[in-house]
Design a protein around this motif. Structure first.
Motif, PDB file in Angstrom:
ATOM      1  N   ASP A  14      -6.753 -62.279 -15.317  1.00  0.00           N
ATOM      2  CA  ASP A  14      -7.734 -61.819 -16.298  1.00  0.00           C
ATOM      3  C   ASP A  14      -7.438 -62.559 -17.604  1.00  0.00           C
ATOM      4  O   ASP A  14      -6.621 -62.113 -18.405  1.00  0.00           O
ATOM      5  N   VAL A  15      -8.065 -63.732 -17.746  1.00  0.00           N
ATOM      6  CA  VAL A  15      -7.773 -64.560 -18.924  1.00  0.00           C
ATOM      7  C   VAL A  15      -9.075 -65.137 -19.477  1.00  0.00           C
ATOM      8  O   VAL A  15     -10.108 -65.113 -18.818  1.00  0.00           O
ATOM      9  N   MET A  19      -9.318 -71.068 -20.663  1.00  0.00           N
ATOM     10  CA  MET A  19      -7.893 -71.412 -20.670  1.00  0.00           C
ATOM     11  C   MET A  19      -7.619 -72.481 -19.614  1.00  0.00           C
ATOM     12  O   MET A  19      -8.023 -72.345 -18.461  1.00  0.00           O
ATOM     13  N   TRP A  23      -1.870 -73.582 -18.273  1.00  0.00           N
ATOM     14  CA  TRP A  23      -1.232 -72.425 -18.918  1.00  0.00           C
ATOM     15  C   TRP A  23      -1.326 -71.181 -18.050  1.00  0.00           C
ATOM     16  O   TRP A  23      -0.478 -70.300 -18.120  1.00  0.00           O
ATOM     17  N   ARG A  26       1.578 -71.729 -15.631  1.00  0.00           N
ATOM     18  CA  ARG A  26       2.912 -71.608 -16.243  1.00  0.00           C
ATOM     19  C   ARG A  26       3.175 -70.232 -16.857  1.00  0.00           C
ATOM     20  O   ARG A  26       4.237 -69.648 -16.661  1.00  0.00           O
ATOM     21  N   ASP A  27       2.218 -69.776 -17.655  1.00  0.00           N
ATOM     22  CA  ASP A  27       2.500 -68.586 -18.473  1.00  0.00           C
ATOM     23  C   ASP A  27       2.004 -67.284 -17.855  1.00  0.00           C
ATOM     24  O   ASP A  27       2.536 -66.224 -18.142  1.00  0.00           O
ATOM     25  N   ILE A  28       0.948 -67.352 -17.031  1.00  0.00           N
ATOM     26  CA  ILE A  28       0.405 -66.119 -16.462  1.00  0.00           C
ATOM     27  C   ILE A  28       0.975 -65.884 -15.065  1.00  0.00           C
ATOM     28  O   ILE A  28       1.536 -64.841 -14.779  1.00  0.00           O
ATOM     29  N   THR A  32       6.723 -72.657 -13.047  1.00  0.00           N
ATOM     30  CA  THR A  32       7.009 -73.503 -14.211  1.00  0.00           C
ATOM     31  C   THR A  32       7.315 -74.954 -13.831  1.00  0.00           C
ATOM     32  O   THR A  32       7.688 -75.755 -14.688  1.00  0.00           O
TER      33      THR A  32
END
Ligand code: FES
Ligand code: FES
Lengths: 152, 728
Positions: A14-15, A19, A23, A26-28, A32
């Motif tokens: 849910d972004v 985006m 990302w 990597r971030d959600i 990595t």
């Protein structure tokens, strides 16, 4: 909610739809191995396979990734594993930071063209920067991998 | 020599991250600080070298230096494994945190192997000796009947016992004071081409770089910094930033005017990096740009060039330079101009910090973990003991990550938001807020006699000093920044080295091979210019200029040796086919340089077709004493060649009204694979102590390229990058 298929597994995220995939990965989601190098499609550190083709994930809005098959450096696909073996044999990485991208780009190249010429290698691999300067070895490892593939 | 001790039963093993139960030996390795850097006093037993052998046979070494692609985690371990006759497959490396108890941990100056080699050998030999004693005791046989072989102690009768099984006895033994080292001809790993022990994790995405560190509740932060160095925030409006989905907070970061202090600015904190970047774009900040907003690169180059076109501060003078010019047959003068550079490692600066009251834990890709610890403790006004600096893999360093400003930023933000945070620099941040390699102007004048011998050598240079980063206002090079010009290994009777003034308007830092980049360039190109005026072949002329065999007269235990210098030059020229017929339009240029105590030369073959430059082949030869791992040394030379090409082709950072004009890899370009030449490296065999490898390959590339272009075209380029001249 956007549904992504990464390395054979489905993820609901849910972004912000704009985006970049980089990302989200990597971030959600938390893989990595895919790296951030420039954020502008200039260095290839963020390369992933999208339906078998190498794309700069920093340039791909996540909304466009629904229904696509994404493979990252953590994933499995024949040529990737074969290339990783060659990478080890030729001791390719220095700092290693660019190598996920290098391996993904070369995987896509071999998927398309199992016997790339010197020129094919140069033009495909020039999408990726290696600041440590491992180009000689990357090229050597690709050639070595092609040789091994052709033997088997 | 400091003792090696058996500390298996000491309490502080836990403190260094080793499990109890194994045989643990420790020792102190002095840094080379008696001769260079700051003095370092270690009064009590403060070991910085740890080896642990466990009863399952696994062998662990605590690596005190940071891994950034130079292979230090492999080269250092392999030395211990070799002397102790260990099985290489049983070795793992544990990364040390930043702590003075490990001695000097600064991973720069190309010195890790140079300073640690001998002690590593002794450590390995000591472990072996203790294991032999243990086996002899348990079998009740004389030690002389036991030998070590591939992780076993073997008795003359043929029976054998694994290293691991001897740990319990070995733990109780005192270590011998003297041990015998192997003969170099019996080395099993040293000098052989061991692959990096990290090759797999670096090829499958599992190696954890700073940027990959994740801890629970961690937020991501991006900082908007003043475009002009040391400018400050006047006011800011965070309304729009806070509207970005994922942004949770906006805080000001203070500017601290000290060497490793943060540049300050406004930080946007978010649940992911993308939101932090977007929130930052939406911020409105008014700056007080300060005094550096008058910095304009073009005008600045003119002013420092004026400073080298007049007499400067004399750093060295031998013979009489004035009379050398008066009595010369011919004289030659030239001015060389090189711009700022940014390190731009592939992994941008970043750090995770978690401040909790007066304690702080950090994870970061850092070349100087102790400086980071000190800076964080200072910032939090707490004891260093309350600060833990975990060193991750470094996605390249090149000197940028020796400056822990980005760690202090993360600390400041974590403190402000009362939770863990990862500060991420964008590539634009990296290029626009670096500690730049110095910009330089250099004037050289040479006198030739009627036979074409060089009788006078004047070298005058002006460049903003690294000292200005530590002491604002410094505007003359420090003694060590003059060394590579002063110690030019040429046999010239009249020589004068002078420096001119240059004020710094950005943070000046050290970048792979540092001052050797400008000096190596000017000295090597000028020697080529002299050869041309003297009507001599550049190789013969250079060998003659280096002159008779001699060893540098210096207190430093490492000295240049002109025989070695001539040898690397001749070797690389021969390997390159210098003097032999080349394809139409091709030419070879040469450069030779002594730095980081190593002797190096390069021969570069180029061609120019329709005005566009192609580098075909780079040959390099290096004499760096004992080669622990020729494959790693070769890799470092290959990398240096590409790094040197990047700076020769494209390396240029400029300022306009104090703000850096370049921003990403489209205008701060890097060499790519299609331009990568064939690279051939010869590592000269030697049994002398090892010397530097990571940096000294860089400074010989650009001058060799420029010399080759001259030979191919008759055009002399005295400034870089070559893209400015339309050649690439
Ligand atoms: S990070 Fe995507 S191309 Fe550089
Ligand atoms: S290995 Fe360091 S950037 Fe490629």
């Amino acid at each position: 909610m956007i549904t992504l298929k990464i390395n054979g597994k489905e993820h609901q995220v849910d972004v912000d739809p704009s985006m970049p995939l980089l990302w989200v990965i990597r971030d959600i989601i938390g893989y990595t191995g895919t790296k951030f190098g420039c954020g502008k499609g200039l260095c290839g550190a963020c390369m992933v396979l999208m339906d078998g083709t190498a794309v700069n994930s920093c340039q791909m809005p996540v909304s466009a990734m629904q229904g696509r098959e994404i493979i990252t450096i953590e994933g499995e696909t024949e040529n990737l594993q074969a290339l990783q073996k060659s990478w080890a044999e030729l001791n390719v990485p220095q700092c290693g930071f660019c190598q996920s991208g290098q391996l993904i780009t070369s995987t896509a190249m071999l998927n398309n063209n199992p016997n790339p010429s010197e020129e094919d290698i140069n033009s495909n691999m020039s999408r990726n920067i290696c600041r440590c300067g491992t180009y000689t070895r990357i090229k050597g490892a690709i050639k070595h991998c092609v040789e091994q593939n052709n033997k088997s | 020599m400091e003792p090696i001790k058996n500390i298996s039963r000491r309490g502080f093993i836990k403190g260094i991250g080793l499990a109890s139960g194994g045989l643990v030996l420790a020792s102190t390795v002095y840094s080379f600080s008696k001769f260079e850097d700051e003095a370092e006093v270690i009064s009590e037993f403060n070991p910085n070298l740890f080896v642990q052998l466990n009863s399952d046979g696994s062998l662990i070494l605590v690596a005190s230096r940071s891994e950034m692609g130079q292979g230090v985690r492999t080269s250092l371990t392999s030395v211990i494994a070799d002397e102790m006759e260990a099985d290489w497959d049983k070795v793992t490396v544990k990364q040390a945190t930043g702590d003075k108890k490990y001695g000097n941990q600064n991973t720069d100056g190309s010195r890790s192997v140079r300073t640690l080699f001998q002690k590593m050998r002794q450590m390995g030999a000591t472990v072996k000796s203790v294991l032999i004693t243990s086996a002899a005791k348990s079998w009740n046989v004389p030690e002389s009947e036991c030998t070590a072989e591939n992780h076993f102690i073997v008795h003359t009768s043929g029976k054998k016992i694994g290293f691991g099984e001897l740990v319990d006895i070995a733990k109780t033994l005192e270590v011998p004071e003297k041990v015998k080292l192997k003969s170099p001809k019996d080395f099993k790993y040293i000098g052989k081409n061991l692959p990096s022990i990290d090759v797999e994790s670096l090829s499958n995405g599992s190696a954890v770089f700073g940027l990959d560190k994740r801890i629970p509740n961690m937020k991501f932060a991006a900082i908007k910094r003043c475009p002009v160095a040391h400018g400050t925030v006047k006011s800011f409006d965070k309304t729009e930033a806070l509207k970005v989905k994922g942004v949770v907070d906006v805080v000001e970061v203070p500017m601290l005017r000290k060497a490793f202090g943060p540049l300050g600015g406004v930080a946007v904190i978010a649940t992911n990096t993308w939101a932090a970047f977007k929130g930052r774009d939406a911020l409105k900040v008014e700056w007080d740009t300060g005094a550096n907003d008058s910095y304009n690169s073009e005008a600045y180059m003119k002013s420092i060039t004026a400073n080298v076109h007049k007499p400067g501060h004399v750093e060295k003078s031998i013979g009489n330079i004035e009379s050398a010019f008066q009595s010369s047959n011919k004289s030659v003068e030239a001015t060389y101009r090189l711009p700022h550079l940014a390190h731009s490692p592939m992994e941008v600066p970043n750090a995770v910090a978690s401040v909790n009251g007066n304690t702080c834990e950090v994870w970061a890709p850092i070349q100087s973990p102790q400086a980071a610890r000190r800076e964080v403790a200072n910032f939090l006004n707490t004891e260093e003991a309350n600060v833990t600096i975990n060193v991750t893999f470094l996605g390249g360093g090149f000197g940028r990550k020796a400056k822990p400003d980005f760690i202090v930023e993360a600390t400041a933000i974590s403190k402000a938001i009362n939770g863990p945070v990862q500060v991420v620099w964008s590539r634009e941040d990296d290029i626009q807020h670096s500690y730049y390699h110095t910009v330089s102007s250099q004037y050289l004048k040479g006198a030739l006699d009627s036979k074409g011998n060089v009788t006078g050598w004047l070298h005058r240079f002006a460049l903003p000093t690294i000292g200005s980063t530590f002491t604002p206002g410094k505007n003359l090079p420090q003694a060590w920044e003059a060394r590579s010009a002063k110690d030019v290994p040429y046999d010239v009777p009249n020589m004068q080295i002078e420096t001119g003034k240059a004020d710094a308007h950005v943070r000046i830092g050290w970048l792979r091979s540092v001052i050797n980049i400008p000096h190596g360039f000017a000295i090597n190109v000028f020697a080529d210019e002299l050869a041309h005026v003297a009507g001599k072949d550049p190789l013969d002329f250079r060998l003659n200029l280096i002159g008779r065999d001699r060893i540098q007269d210096t207190k430093d235990p490492y000295k240049y040796n002109t025989a070695k210098l001539k040898h690397v030059l001749k070797t690389t020229a021969k390997n390159a086919g210098y003097g032999k017929p080349l394809p139409e339009g091709h030419a070879i240029g040469l450069a030779v340089h002594y730095s980081f105590y190593s002797h190096l030369a390069a021969a570069v073959e180029v061609s120019i077709t329709d005005g566009s430059l192609k580098v075909h082949k780079i040959n390099m030869a290096i004499d760096c004493g004992t080669a622990i791992n020729k494959d790693t040394i070769t890799a470092q030379m290959e990398g240096s060649a590409i790094f040197g090409m990047s700076l020769a082709f494209y390396g240029k950072i400029t300022a306009k009204d104090g703000a850096i004009e370049q921003s990403n890899f489209h205008d701060y370009r890097m060499t790519r694979m299609s331009q990568a030449p064939d690279i051939h490296v010869e590592v000269i065999d030697s049994n002398e102590p090892p010397t530097g490898v990571g940096e000294p390959g860089v400074p010989i590339i650009a001058p060799a390229i420029v010399n080759a272009i001259f030979k191919a075209t008759g055009k002399r380029y005295r400034s870089l990058p070559l893209s400015d001249h339309g050649l690439v």
